[in-house]
Design a protein around this motif. Structure first.
Motif, mmCIF file in Angstrom:
data_model
loop_
_atom_site.group_PDB
_atom_site.id
_atom_site.type_symbol
_atom_site.label_atom_id
_atom_site.label_comp_id
_atom_site.label_asym_id
_atom_site.label_seq_id
_atom_site.Cartn_x
_atom_site.Cartn_y
_atom_site.Cartn_z
ATOM 1 N N MET A 97 0.733 -1.295 0.091
ATOM 2 C CA MET A 97 0.037 0.164 0.087
ATOM 3 C C MET A 97 0.925 1.338 -0.057
ATOM 4 S SD MET A 97 -3.515 -0.673 2.205
ATOM 5 C CE MET A 97 -2.677 -0.803 3.929
ATOM 6 N N GLU A 98 0.434 2.300 -0.651
ATOM 7 C CA GLU A 98 1.205 3.409 -0.746
ATOM 8 C C GLU A 98 0.692 4.321 0.078
ATOM 9 O OE1 GLU A 98 -0.117 4.336 -4.730
ATOM 10 O OE2 GLU A 98 0.814 2.831 -5.716
ATOM 11 N N SER A 99 -0.516 4.466 0.634
ATOM 12 C CA SER A 99 -0.898 5.217 1.716
ATOM 13 C C SER A 99 -1.820 4.321 2.530
ATOM 14 C CB SER A 99 -1.599 6.624 1.232
ATOM 15 O OG SER A 99 -2.759 6.335 0.483
ATOM 16 N N ALA A 100 -2.225 4.862 3.747
ATOM 17 C CA ALA A 100 -3.275 4.081 4.489
ATOM 18 C C ALA A 100 -4.032 5.296 5.560
ATOM 19 C CB ALA A 100 -2.777 2.855 5.324
ATOM 20 N N VAL A 112 -8.390 2.223 5.199
ATOM 21 C CA VAL A 112 -8.719 2.552 3.576
ATOM 22 C C VAL A 112 -7.036 3.061 2.980
ATOM 23 C CG1 VAL A 112 -9.789 3.990 2.003
ATOM 24 C CG2 VAL A 112 -10.936 3.283 4.046
ATOM 25 N N GLY A 113 -6.700 2.020 2.133
ATOM 26 C CA GLY A 113 -5.302 2.457 1.412
ATOM 27 C C GLY A 113 -5.311 2.598 -0.032
ATOM 28 N N GLU A 114 -4.203 2.832 -0.660
ATOM 29 C CA GLU A 114 -4.256 3.130 -1.932
ATOM 30 C C GLU A 114 -2.985 2.293 -2.630
ATOM 31 O OE1 GLU A 114 -4.536 7.180 -3.496
ATOM 32 O OE2 GLU A 114 -5.948 7.596 -1.847
ATOM 33 N N ARG A 115 -3.128 1.636 -3.641
ATOM 34 C CA ARG A 115 -1.999 0.967 -4.318
ATOM 35 C C ARG A 115 -2.303 1.019 -5.962
ATOM 36 N NH1 ARG A 115 -2.007 -4.939 -2.933
ATOM 37 N NH2 ARG A 115 -3.513 -5.155 -4.438
ATOM 38 N N ASP A 116 -1.288 1.499 -6.746
ATOM 39 C CA ASP A 116 -1.520 1.644 -8.026
ATOM 40 C C ASP A 116 -2.784 2.144 -8.606
ATOM 41 O OD1 ASP A 116 0.915 0.274 -8.292
ATOM 42 O OD2 ASP A 116 0.030 -1.907 -8.158
ATOM 43 N N GLY A 117 -3.304 3.218 -7.948
ATOM 44 C CA GLY A 117 -4.659 3.766 -8.398
ATOM 45 C C GLY A 117 -5.719 3.320 -7.753
ATOM 46 N N MET A 118 -5.820 2.299 -7.013
ATOM 47 C CA MET A 118 -6.867 1.471 -6.779
ATOM 48 C C MET A 118 -7.123 1.871 -5.224
ATOM 49 S SD MET A 118 -7.831 0.056 -9.418
ATOM 50 C CE MET A 118 -9.133 -1.475 -8.929
ATOM 51 N N VAL A 119 -8.243 1.768 -4.962
ATOM 52 C CA VAL A 119 -8.835 2.016 -3.534
ATOM 53 C C VAL A 119 -8.890 0.464 -2.860
ATOM 54 C CG1 VAL A 119 -9.967 2.930 -1.694
ATOM 55 C CG2 VAL A 119 -9.729 4.137 -3.801
ATOM 56 N N ILE A 120 -8.216 0.293 -1.535
ATOM 57 C CA ILE A 120 -8.358 -0.939 -0.885
ATOM 58 C C ILE A 120 -9.000 -0.610 0.330
ATOM 59 C CG2 ILE A 120 -7.221 -2.855 -0.042
ATOM 60 C CD1 ILE A 120 -4.724 -1.889 -1.889
ATOM 61 N N ARG A 121 -9.943 -1.255 0.926
ATOM 62 C CA ARG A 121 -10.698 -1.147 2.305
ATOM 63 C C ARG A 121 -10.722 -2.333 3.039
ATOM 64 N NH1 ARG A 121 -13.968 2.666 4.701
ATOM 65 N NH2 ARG A 121 -14.159 3.736 2.756
ATOM 66 N N PHE A 122 -10.262 -2.463 4.316
ATOM 67 C CA PHE A 122 -10.270 -3.456 5.141
ATOM 68 C C PHE A 122 -11.291 -3.409 6.350
ATOM 69 C CE2 PHE A 122 -5.931 -3.262 3.285
ATOM 70 C CZ PHE A 122 -5.758 -4.569 3.200
ATOM 71 N N ILE A 123 -12.082 -4.115 6.471
ATOM 72 C CA ILE A 123 -13.016 -3.970 7.484
ATOM 73 C C ILE A 123 -13.010 -5.407 8.394
ATOM 74 C CG2 ILE A 123 -15.554 -3.946 8.123
ATOM 75 C CD1 ILE A 123 -16.057 -2.729 5.283
ATOM 76 N N TRP A 130 -12.946 -15.858 16.860
ATOM 77 C CA TRP A 130 -12.594 -15.597 15.488
ATOM 78 C C TRP A 130 -12.810 -14.030 15.189
ATOM 79 C CZ3 TRP A 130 -16.829 -12.879 13.571
ATOM 80 C CH2 TRP A 130 -18.070 -13.285 13.811
ATOM 81 N N MET A 131 -11.958 -13.955 14.172
ATOM 82 C CA MET A 131 -12.106 -12.547 13.638
ATOM 83 C C MET A 131 -12.363 -12.581 12.004
ATOM 84 S SD MET A 131 -9.284 -9.570 12.716
ATOM 85 C CE MET A 131 -8.478 -10.545 11.178
ATOM 86 N N VAL A 132 -13.129 -12.042 11.550
ATOM 87 C CA VAL A 132 -13.804 -12.091 10.182
ATOM 88 C C VAL A 132 -13.144 -10.511 9.527
ATOM 89 C CG1 VAL A 132 -15.960 -10.864 10.424
ATOM 90 C CG2 VAL A 132 -15.395 -12.563 8.501
ATOM 91 N N ARG A 133 -12.513 -10.671 8.492
ATOM 92 C CA ARG A 133 -12.117 -9.665 7.792
ATOM 93 C C ARG A 133 -12.514 -9.493 6.146
ATOM 94 N NH1 ARG A 133 -6.089 -9.598 5.920
ATOM 95 N NH2 ARG A 133 -6.748 -10.605 4.363
ATOM 96 N N GLY A 134 -12.942 -8.256 5.876
ATOM 97 C CA GLY A 134 -13.347 -8.377 4.579
ATOM 98 C C GLY A 134 -12.452 -7.298 3.999
ATOM 99 N N VAL A 135 -12.454 -7.282 2.580
ATOM 100 C CA VAL A 135 -11.462 -6.549 1.819
ATOM 101 C C VAL A 135 -11.786 -6.364 0.352
ATOM 102 C CG1 VAL A 135 -9.112 -6.307 0.691
ATOM 103 C CG2 VAL A 135 -9.324 -7.617 2.841
ATOM 104 N N ALA A 136 -12.101 -4.758 0.212
ATOM 105 C CA ALA A 136 -12.559 -4.442 -1.323
ATOM 106 C C ALA A 136 -11.396 -3.581 -1.895
ATOM 107 C CB ALA A 136 -13.769 -3.729 -1.035
ATOM 108 N N VAL A 137 -11.537 -3.916 -3.133
ATOM 109 C CA VAL A 137 -10.540 -3.347 -3.934
ATOM 110 C C VAL A 137 -11.247 -2.772 -5.290
ATOM 111 C CG1 VAL A 137 -8.460 -3.618 -5.585
ATOM 112 C CG2 VAL A 137 -8.627 -5.099 -3.421
ATOM 113 N N THR A 138 -11.163 -1.477 -5.475
ATOM 114 C CA THR A 138 -11.792 -0.963 -6.740
ATOM 115 C C THR A 138 -11.123 0.339 -7.138
ATOM 116 O OG1 THR A 138 -13.991 -0.397 -7.180
ATOM 117 C CG2 THR A 138 -13.189 0.574 -5.082
ATOM 118 N N GLU A 139 -11.669 1.022 -8.115
ATOM 119 C CA GLU A 139 -11.343 2.477 -8.522
ATOM 120 C C GLU A 139 -11.787 3.178 -7.692
ATOM 121 O OE1 GLU A 139 -12.531 2.434 -12.533
ATOM 122 O OE2 GLU A 139 -10.896 1.051 -13.420
ATOM 123 N N PRO A 140 -11.321 4.418 -7.391
ATOM 124 C CA PRO A 140 -11.506 5.476 -6.770
ATOM 125 C C PRO A 140 -13.146 5.978 -6.865
ATOM 126 C CG PRO A 140 -9.273 6.129 -7.618
ATOM 127 C CD PRO A 140 -9.844 4.812 -8.352
#
Length: 184
Positions: A97-100, A112-123, A130-140
């Motif tokens: 990730m380039e930023s978070a 929420v981070g950014e990589r190669d022009g894409m937005v990455i969100r971790f919830i 247990w821990m459940v983690r969701g990750v979404a990757v998309t354009e801004p």
């Protein structure tokens, strides 16, 4: 295979993610991946990520028109508290990730981070053991809509921890339904 069934707007939204022992009988069709049961809307493409030796399923990604969502479960202490630790690790800016930054979400902190022009969100959500983690990757331009879609998926997710004694952060095993496994 049973798929996610759209509810009408008068049906209350589930308040999960749920432990399998507390899972509602809500009529929502979910894809059973062993450790997680997730709703999948028709038209969603499933992408299976295998280990390098092709013996284990590492993740199942849901590819939608908005982008990609992934929901995974991990072993944790019954007392909870793993998600805040994971947040701290994510904020240390992994090389991917380039930023978070931290945003406030439905269950607390979201990263929420950014990589190669894409937005990455971790919830993340801590549950009993247990821990459940969701990750979404998309354009801004789709970032807010995919975040909402990921939250909807996580609200309806059921986690099946199992009884194995596993160290914290161990990914809970993913198994594919026979119908999907035959296609691999």
């Amino acid at each position: 295979m049973k798929w996610f069934r759209r509810r009408n707007r008068d049906t209350p939204t589930p308040s999960g993610p749920y432990d399998v022992r507390d899972a509602p009988d809500d009529g929502v069709s979910r894809l059973d991946l062993g450790s997680v049961r997730i709703p999948v809307e028709p038209g969603t493409e499933l992408r299976v990520e295998l280990s390098p030796d092709h013996t284990e399923v590492r993740a199942v990604h849901l590819q939608t028109a908005l982008g990609q969502c992934t929901v995974s479960a991990y072993a944790a202490s019954p007392a909870g508290g793993l998600w805040p630790e994971v947040c701290s690790d994510l904020l240390d800016l992994p090389p991917s990730m380039e930023s978070a930054r931290v945003e406030r979400g439905e269950w607390g902190r979201e990263i929420v981070g950014e990589r190669d022009g894409m937005v990455i969100r971790f919830i993340g959500v801590d549950g009993p053991g247990w821990m459940v983690r969701g990750v979404a990757v998309t354009e801004p331009l789709s970032a807010d809509r995919i975040a909402a879609a990921l939250r909807d998926i996580m609200r309806a997710t059921i986690v099946v921890r199992g009884n194995d004694d596993l160290p914290d952060r161990t990914p809970l095993p993913i198994t594919l339904p026979d119908e999907i496994a035959r296609h691999l």
